[in-house]
Design an enzyme around this catalytic site. Structure first.
Site, PDB file in Angstrom:
ATOM      1  N   ASN A 103     -89.354 -20.325 -39.030  1.00  0.00           N
ATOM      2  CA  ASN A 103     -89.639 -20.849 -37.691  1.00  0.00           C
ATOM      3  C   ASN A 103     -90.651 -21.970 -37.787  1.00  0.00           C
ATOM      4  O   ASN A 103     -91.419 -22.041 -38.745  1.00  0.00           O
ATOM      5  CB  ASN A 103     -90.326 -19.747 -36.853  1.00  0.00           C
ATOM      6  CG  ASN A 103     -89.338 -18.969 -36.025  1.00  0.00           C
ATOM      7  OD1 ASN A 103     -88.255 -19.439 -35.731  1.00  0.00           O
ATOM      8  ND2 ASN A 103     -89.750 -17.763 -35.655  1.00  0.00           N
ATOM      9  N   ALA A 129     -82.771 -10.910 -34.511  1.00  0.00           N
ATOM     10  CA  ALA A 129     -82.623  -9.654 -35.251  1.00  0.00           C
ATOM     11  C   ALA A 129     -83.953  -8.914 -35.235  1.00  0.00           C
ATOM     12  O   ALA A 129     -85.003  -9.536 -35.192  1.00  0.00           O
ATOM     13  CB  ALA A 129     -82.222  -9.934 -36.696  1.00  0.00           C
ATOM     14  N   LYS A 182     -86.603 -27.646 -31.730  1.00  0.00           N
ATOM     15  CA  LYS A 182     -86.803 -26.190 -31.686  1.00  0.00           C
ATOM     16  C   LYS A 182     -88.299 -25.885 -31.580  1.00  0.00           C
ATOM     17  O   LYS A 182     -88.714 -24.968 -30.872  1.00  0.00           O
ATOM     18  CB  LYS A 182     -86.184 -25.548 -32.934  1.00  0.00           C
ATOM     19  CG  LYS A 182     -86.386 -24.051 -33.002  1.00  0.00           C
ATOM     20  CD  LYS A 182     -85.122 -23.304 -33.361  1.00  0.00           C
ATOM     21  CE  LYS A 182     -85.213 -21.818 -33.089  1.00  0.00           C
ATOM     22  NZ  LYS A 182     -86.219 -21.137 -33.900  1.00  0.00           N
TER      23      LYS A 182
END
Ligand code: KPL
Length: 304
Positions: A103, A129, A182
């Site tokens: 990330n 997840a 992102k």
């Protein structure tokens, strides 16, 4: 042979799908204690996918032993990536491919700098997840992996194998742009979910004008680092992600709830450092960073 390091939710999710598809893969574990525990569980990963459950055998080894590595998937948290890579560095073949699934930003560039003799590829992962119990992973949200080489070049041949293993993957030629966008999404959602202890969908309600002020600041930052997206599009993208993940707890809020270190330093921290080094004045971003650090300290967690 595919080697994979990092046995958290994402690592287990990738290892289970690769092994389920019959691809030769090995999970690299921290130490012999972790390997013994793995072997005592018969090297099985439990994968829950909707209403279906699979028990999949995934062979494992420790970092210090095993064959030379030609393809390594790094699935650790961003703050552990450098140490994980260092633990297998002597085994990396020259020209090996390293796929970074972290990330935020910062850990990928550190890997590129440290391993110039290998091809370091970056991925933007949108799968969700979580680990229900040791070696039991729940595939909570199906996403897509955008993969690219920041230095250009052709798509690797194993991309097809990922897709064949239900790891939906797409080659992109502008991976850094994808990761910057992102990063902006994560800066606009994750900190607020911790500060207001709320699911993603409640961010606009609680953050109110702060979110409205933050998005143009994030746009300024992205523009400064070459991202080609206009403000309206960035605003709409962030709000669309908030709506489509409304019921989710962000990864940062999950970390806080599990009393784990967060990836603040690779999300807000990275954004703030890049803004400062470009002399950008982004007061809402700065305030959010300060407030989040204070909250983490108050919760007994590291502020970085
Ligand atoms: O990537 C995410 C995260 O939680 O880190 C979002 C997009 C906010 C979805 O939860």
């Amino acid at each position: 042979m595919i080697h994979l390091i990092g046995a958290g939710g994402l690592g287990l999710l990738w290892a289970a799908r690769l092994a389920r598809a019959g691809m030769p893969c090995r999970l690299i574990l921290r130490d012999t204690a972790a390997l013994n525990a793995w072997q005592n569980r018969h090297q099985l990963v439990g994968l829950t996918e909707g209403t279906r459950h699979f028990d999949i055998e995934v062979p494992a080894e420790v970092a210090s032993t095993g064959e030379p590595i030609a393809f390594l998937i790094v699935a650790t948290k961003a703050y552990s990536a450098q140490a994980a890579l260092a633990s297998v560095a002597p085994r990396l073949k020259s020209g090996a491919q390293i796929l970074m699934l972290q990330n935020g930003l910062g850990s990928q560039q550190a890997a590129s700098q440290t391993y110039p003799a290998q091809r370091v590829l970056y991925a933007s992962v949108t799968d969700g997840a979580w680990v229900a119990s040791p070696a039991q992973v729940v595939w909570a949200g199906k996403g897509i992996n955008r993969i690219g080489d920041p230095f250009g070049g052709e798509a690797p041949s194993w991309l097809e194998n990922l897709n064949a293993a239900t790891i939906a993957s797409q080659w992109v030629t502008d991976i850094e742009q994808v990761l910057w966008q992102k990063l902006a999404i994560n800066c606009a959602i994750n900190p607020f979910t911790v500060l207001y202890d709320c699911p993603n969908g409640e961010v606009p309600l609680h953050a109110g004008v702060l979110l409205d002020q933050l998005i143009p600041e994030l746009h300024q930052l992205l523009a400064c680092y070459g991202a080609r997206i206009d403000l309206e599009h960035l605003d709409a993208t962030i709000r669309q992600v908030i709506n489509s993940t409304a019921a989710n707890s962000s990864s940062m809020r999950q970390d806080v709830h599990n009393n784990r270190r967060t990836e603040i330093d690779f999300i807000l921290g990275y954004a703030v450092r890049q803004a400062r080094s470009a002399d950008l004045q982004l007061p809402t971003l700065e305030r959010l960073y300060t407030d989040l650090r204070s909250r983490l300290v108050a919760l007994g967690l590291p502020p970085d």
